[in-house]
Design a protein around this motif. Structure first.
Motif, mmCIF file in Angstrom:
data_model
loop_
_atom_site.group_PDB
_atom_site.id
_atom_site.type_symbol
_atom_site.label_atom_id
_atom_site.label_comp_id
_atom_site.label_asym_id
_atom_site.label_seq_id
_atom_site.Cartn_x
_atom_site.Cartn_y
_atom_site.Cartn_z
ATOM 1 N N ALA A 98 0.933 -1.168 0.054
ATOM 2 C CA ALA A 98 -0.093 0.040 -0.129
ATOM 3 C C ALA A 98 0.986 1.204 -0.135
ATOM 4 N N ARG A 99 0.684 1.990 -1.088
ATOM 5 C CA ARG A 99 1.655 3.506 -1.157
ATOM 6 C C ARG A 99 0.653 4.535 -0.988
ATOM 7 N N ALA A 100 0.798 5.077 0.090
ATOM 8 C CA ALA A 100 0.108 6.428 0.672
ATOM 9 C C ALA A 100 0.679 7.618 0.169
ATOM 10 N N VAL A 101 0.205 8.739 -0.146
ATOM 11 C CA VAL A 101 0.785 9.986 -0.500
ATOM 12 C C VAL A 101 -0.519 11.029 -0.159
ATOM 13 N N GLN A 102 -0.025 11.796 0.619
ATOM 14 C CA GLN A 102 -0.874 13.009 1.228
ATOM 15 C C GLN A 102 -1.002 14.088 -0.056
ATOM 16 N N THR A 103 -2.051 14.246 -0.531
ATOM 17 C CA THR A 103 -2.282 14.944 -1.904
ATOM 18 C C THR A 103 -2.651 16.591 -1.558
ATOM 19 N N ALA A 106 -5.241 21.196 4.167
ATOM 20 C CA ALA A 106 -5.637 22.753 4.447
ATOM 21 C C ALA A 106 -6.262 22.933 6.006
ATOM 22 N N GLY A 107 -5.646 23.658 6.543
ATOM 23 C CA GLY A 107 -5.997 23.668 8.026
ATOM 24 C C GLY A 107 -5.895 22.388 8.769
ATOM 25 N N ARG A 108 -6.856 22.014 9.235
ATOM 26 C CA ARG A 108 -6.639 20.657 10.084
ATOM 27 C C ARG A 108 -7.001 19.370 9.223
ATOM 28 N N SER A 109 -7.615 19.701 7.986
ATOM 29 C CA SER A 109 -7.866 18.544 6.986
ATOM 30 C C SER A 109 -6.836 18.122 6.285
ATOM 31 N N GLY A 110 -6.983 16.700 5.820
ATOM 32 C CA GLY A 110 -6.069 16.459 4.561
ATOM 33 C C GLY A 110 -6.592 15.221 3.833
ATOM 34 N N ILE A 111 -5.989 15.249 2.792
ATOM 35 C CA ILE A 111 -6.621 14.005 1.742
ATOM 36 C C ILE A 111 -5.364 13.236 1.254
ATOM 37 N N THR A 112 -5.480 11.952 1.375
ATOM 38 C CA THR A 112 -4.396 11.089 1.349
ATOM 39 C C THR A 112 -4.976 9.877 0.455
ATOM 40 N N ASP A 113 -4.321 9.760 -0.806
ATOM 41 C CA ASP A 113 -4.518 8.729 -1.674
ATOM 42 C C ASP A 113 -3.499 7.479 -1.504
ATOM 43 N N VAL A 114 -4.123 6.375 -1.622
ATOM 44 C CA VAL A 114 -3.424 5.039 -1.441
ATOM 45 C C VAL A 114 -3.873 4.229 -2.475
ATOM 46 N N THR A 115 -2.539 3.521 -2.990
ATOM 47 C CA THR A 115 -2.859 2.622 -4.011
ATOM 48 C C THR A 115 -2.168 1.089 -3.391
ATOM 49 N N VAL A 116 -3.018 0.307 -3.523
ATOM 50 C CA VAL A 116 -2.618 -1.255 -3.238
ATOM 51 C C VAL A 116 -2.241 -1.925 -4.293
ATOM 52 N N LEU A 117 -1.131 -2.481 -4.386
ATOM 53 C CA LEU A 117 -0.511 -3.163 -5.581
ATOM 54 C C LEU A 117 -0.249 -4.890 -5.057
ATOM 55 N N ASP A 118 -0.557 -5.613 -5.927
ATOM 56 C CA ASP A 118 -0.007 -7.106 -5.501
ATOM 57 C C ASP A 118 1.528 -7.314 -6.055
ATOM 58 N N GLN A 119 2.211 -8.289 -5.959
ATOM 59 C CA GLN A 119 3.643 -8.395 -6.137
ATOM 60 C C GLN A 119 4.028 -8.501 -7.570
#
Length: 143
Positions: A98-103, A106-119
């Motif tokens: 699972a690769r997560a990146v906060q995209t 703003a203030g106290r809120s954030g959006i993070t996208d996660v891609t789950v990959l197999d081997q």
């Protein structure tokens, strides 16, 4: 302390008390400011009646990567809302990453996208987490 060193210290502090992620066999592969990469191998106990990985375990992996990414700035953050889309099944013995990146933040809120990959590098699921910072820090930082 550099931003990278701070992210690593935050991950270490969180991991010390994260019995859920450790109990599912997750491992932290990498952490950086606003980013995290966790791995987990699908075990027999994680397979459902269709002979594929139960979506809840895939969600848990994505959610944990999300947590380590959005807490990497030493501001405690919790999930406000999460969604996941499953694109292909994971199977017994698959090693998921699972690769997560906060995209956005703003203030106290954030959006993070996660891609789950197999081997094989195929996308198993895509997760979006909305975080909200709360009071407190994970590590003490001296100026």
């Amino acid at each position: 302390m550099t931003p990278q060193a701070l992210a690593e210290a935050c991950a270490e502090a969180m991991w010390a008390d994260d019995h859920a992620s450790a109990g599912l066999g997750m491992r932290i592969a990498r952490v950086a400011p606003g980013e995290a990469e966790l791995t987990m191998t699908i075990e027999q106990r994680m397979v459902n009646g269709h002979g594929i990985a139960h979506g809840g375990f895939i969600f848990a992996l994505a959610d944990s990567a999300f947590a380590f990414a959005c807490n990497s700035f030493n501001r405690r953050a919790v999930a406000q809302s999460n969604t996941i889309t499953y694109l292909r099944p994971a199977r017994l013995h698959d090693r998921l990453t699972a690769r997560a990146v906060q995209t956005q933040s703003a203030g106290r809120s954030g959006i993070t996208d996660v891609t789950v990959l197999d081997q094989e590098g195929r996308v198993v699921a895509v997760f979006r987490g909305l975080s909200r910072t709360i009071e407190g820090h994970l590590v003490e930082v001296t100026p």
